[in-house]
Scaffold this motif. Structure first.
Motif, PDB file in Angstrom:
ATOM      1  N   GLU A 166       0.921  -1.148   0.054  1.00 49.80           N
ATOM      2  CA  GLU A 166       0.053   0.095  -0.011  1.00 49.80           C
ATOM      3  C   GLU A 166       0.810   1.259   0.048  1.00 49.80           C
ATOM      4  OE1 GLU A 166      -4.045   0.015   2.256  1.00 49.80           O
ATOM      5  OE2 GLU A 166      -2.506   0.907   3.671  1.00 49.80           O
ATOM      6  N   GLU A 191       0.559   4.610 -10.164  1.00 44.36           N
ATOM      7  CA  GLU A 191      -0.115   4.016 -11.297  1.00 44.36           C
ATOM      8  C   GLU A 191       0.324   3.338 -12.330  1.00 44.36           C
ATOM      9  OE1 GLU A 191      -4.606   6.426 -11.169  1.00 44.36           O
ATOM     10  OE2 GLU A 191      -2.798   7.590 -11.929  1.00 44.36           O
ATOM     11  N   GLY A 194       1.406   0.018 -11.533  1.00 41.77           N
ATOM     12  CA  GLY A 194       0.420  -1.218 -11.734  1.00 41.77           C
ATOM     13  C   GLY A 194      -0.718  -0.945 -10.212  1.00 41.77           C
ATOM     14  N   PHE A 195      -0.197  -0.044  -9.433  1.00 39.14           N
ATOM     15  CA  PHE A 195      -1.102   0.000  -8.317  1.00 39.14           C
ATOM     16  C   PHE A 195      -2.628   0.692  -8.691  1.00 39.14           C
ATOM     17  CE2 PHE A 195       2.775  -0.122  -6.625  1.00 39.14           C
ATOM     18  CZ  PHE A 195       2.859  -0.265  -5.095  1.00 39.14           C
ATOM     19  N   GLU A 196      -3.729   0.357  -7.900  1.00 36.45           N
ATOM     20  CA  GLU A 196      -4.881   0.845  -8.053  1.00 36.45           C
ATOM     21  C   GLU A 196      -5.278   1.621  -6.915  1.00 36.45           C
ATOM     22  OE1 GLU A 196      -7.435  -2.450  -8.946  1.00 36.45           O
ATOM     23  OE2 GLU A 196      -6.651  -2.803 -10.884  1.00 36.45           O
ATOM     24  N   ILE A 197      -6.231   2.827  -7.149  1.00 37.10           N
ATOM     25  CA  ILE A 197      -6.462   3.442  -6.085  1.00 37.10           C
ATOM     26  C   ILE A 197      -7.712   2.770  -5.230  1.00 37.10           C
ATOM     27  CG2 ILE A 197      -7.905   5.843  -5.605  1.00 37.10           C
ATOM     28  CD1 ILE A 197      -6.703   6.813  -8.119  1.00 37.10           C
ATOM     29  N   SER A 198      -7.471   2.804  -3.916  1.00 39.69           N
ATOM     30  CA  SER A 198      -8.486   2.158  -3.186  1.00 39.69           C
ATOM     31  C   SER A 198      -9.227   3.462  -2.318  1.00 39.69           C
ATOM     32  CB  SER A 198      -7.799   1.432  -2.007  1.00 39.69           C
ATOM     33  OG  SER A 198      -7.051   1.940  -1.297  1.00 39.69           O
ATOM     34  N   VAL A 208      -3.455   3.921  -2.378  1.00 41.13           N
ATOM     35  CA  VAL A 208      -3.072   2.972  -3.615  1.00 41.13           C
ATOM     36  C   VAL A 208      -2.769   1.662  -3.067  1.00 41.13           C
ATOM     37  CG1 VAL A 208      -2.939   4.759  -5.422  1.00 41.13           C
ATOM     38  CG2 VAL A 208      -0.873   3.656  -4.264  1.00 41.13           C
ATOM     39  N   ARG A 209      -3.041   0.490  -3.651  1.00 38.56           N
ATOM     40  CA  ARG A 209      -2.690  -0.946  -3.475  1.00 38.56           C
ATOM     41  C   ARG A 209      -2.272  -1.557  -4.419  1.00 38.56           C
ATOM     42  NH1 ARG A 209      -6.371  -5.032  -3.155  1.00 38.56           N
ATOM     43  NH2 ARG A 209      -5.664  -5.850  -0.932  1.00 38.56           N
ATOM     44  N   LEU A 210      -1.320  -2.697  -4.150  1.00 40.05           N
ATOM     45  CA  LEU A 210      -1.214  -3.565  -5.152  1.00 40.05           C
ATOM     46  C   LEU A 210      -1.176  -4.899  -4.589  1.00 40.05           C
ATOM     47  CD1 LEU A 210      -0.132  -4.206  -8.247  1.00 40.05           C
ATOM     48  CD2 LEU A 210       2.267  -4.068  -7.049  1.00 40.05           C
TER      49      LEU A 210
END
Length: 213
Positions: A166, A191, A194-198, A208-210
């Motif tokens: 995170e 981003e 490859g991280f996505e916004i949580s 963000v988390r992966l």
């Protein structure tokens, strides 16, 4: 030193190497943090200490010693964390803090953390890691160092058995932001990795988390 990220990044003047801090000489860590400015006063301890410790007159000296002790402990235990160092050639140029999220109690009680979707308690909590801080030396910025550090931090979290990683970056929304305000890292760089916004708990900030699988 064990290289955990070595590909060429956009804007880099040469290949960037990222290594676990436990594999690096302490002198290289001191070079990155420097002797002036926010990094030299914090040593990535802000999210680990209470307000009284932060305000202590000798805080910077204590924080450097604390980080050194944390690195020594990880080295002795042959464990991952508490961070990674980036090199351009043989020159140490950057740092990213990465550890199990539980290592940062002050962060867990902050407003930004409200954007996290991963619970702090339970069987899986220990496998959630966090990237909390970046330092890139003056003269080496805008060369791909932050992107390399993110890749290296992901690799270090994997080495430590992380299930999720995170971070809490700044959303510049295309605006120019001072380097001093970007120590959490830019959202765009996460981003791209490859991280996505949580969550978006505050204006200009994201969580963000992966999932590492």
């Amino acid at each position: 030193m064990a290289v955990i990220s070595g590909r060429r990044y956009s804007g880099a003047v040469s290949d960037i190497r990222v290594v676990p801090v436990v594999e690096a000489p302490w002198g290289d860590v001191r070079t990155v943090f420097g002797t002036r400015g926010d990094p030299a006063g914090c040593w990535c301890q802000y999210f680990k200490v209470d307000a009284a410790a932060w305000r202590a007159p000798d805080a910077a000296t204590h924080f450097e010693r604390s980080l050194c002790e944390q690195v020594d402990a990880a080295r002795a235990a042959r464990s991952a964390g508490p961070g990674v160092l980036a090199y351009l050639g043989d020159e140490p140029v950057g740092w990213a803090a990465v550890e199990p999220r539980s290592a940062y109690p002050r962060m867990l009680s902050g407003r930004v953390f409200a954007g996290s979707i991963d619970p702090v308690d339970g069987a899986d909590a220990a496998s959630v890691w966090a990237i909390t801080c970046f330092v890139v030396r003056v003269g080496f910025r805008r060369r791909g160092v932050a992107a390399a550090l993110i890749d290296g931090a992901i690799a270090e979290a994997r080495r430590g058995g992380a299930r999720v990683i995170e971070a809490y970056p700044v959303d510049t929304d295309g605006q120019k932001v001072s380097s001093a305000d970007l120590y959490h890292g830019p959202l765009s760089a996460f981003e791209a990795a490859g991280f996505e916004i949580s969550g978006r708990p505050l204006d200009g900030r994201a969580v963000v988390r992966l999932a590492l699988g």
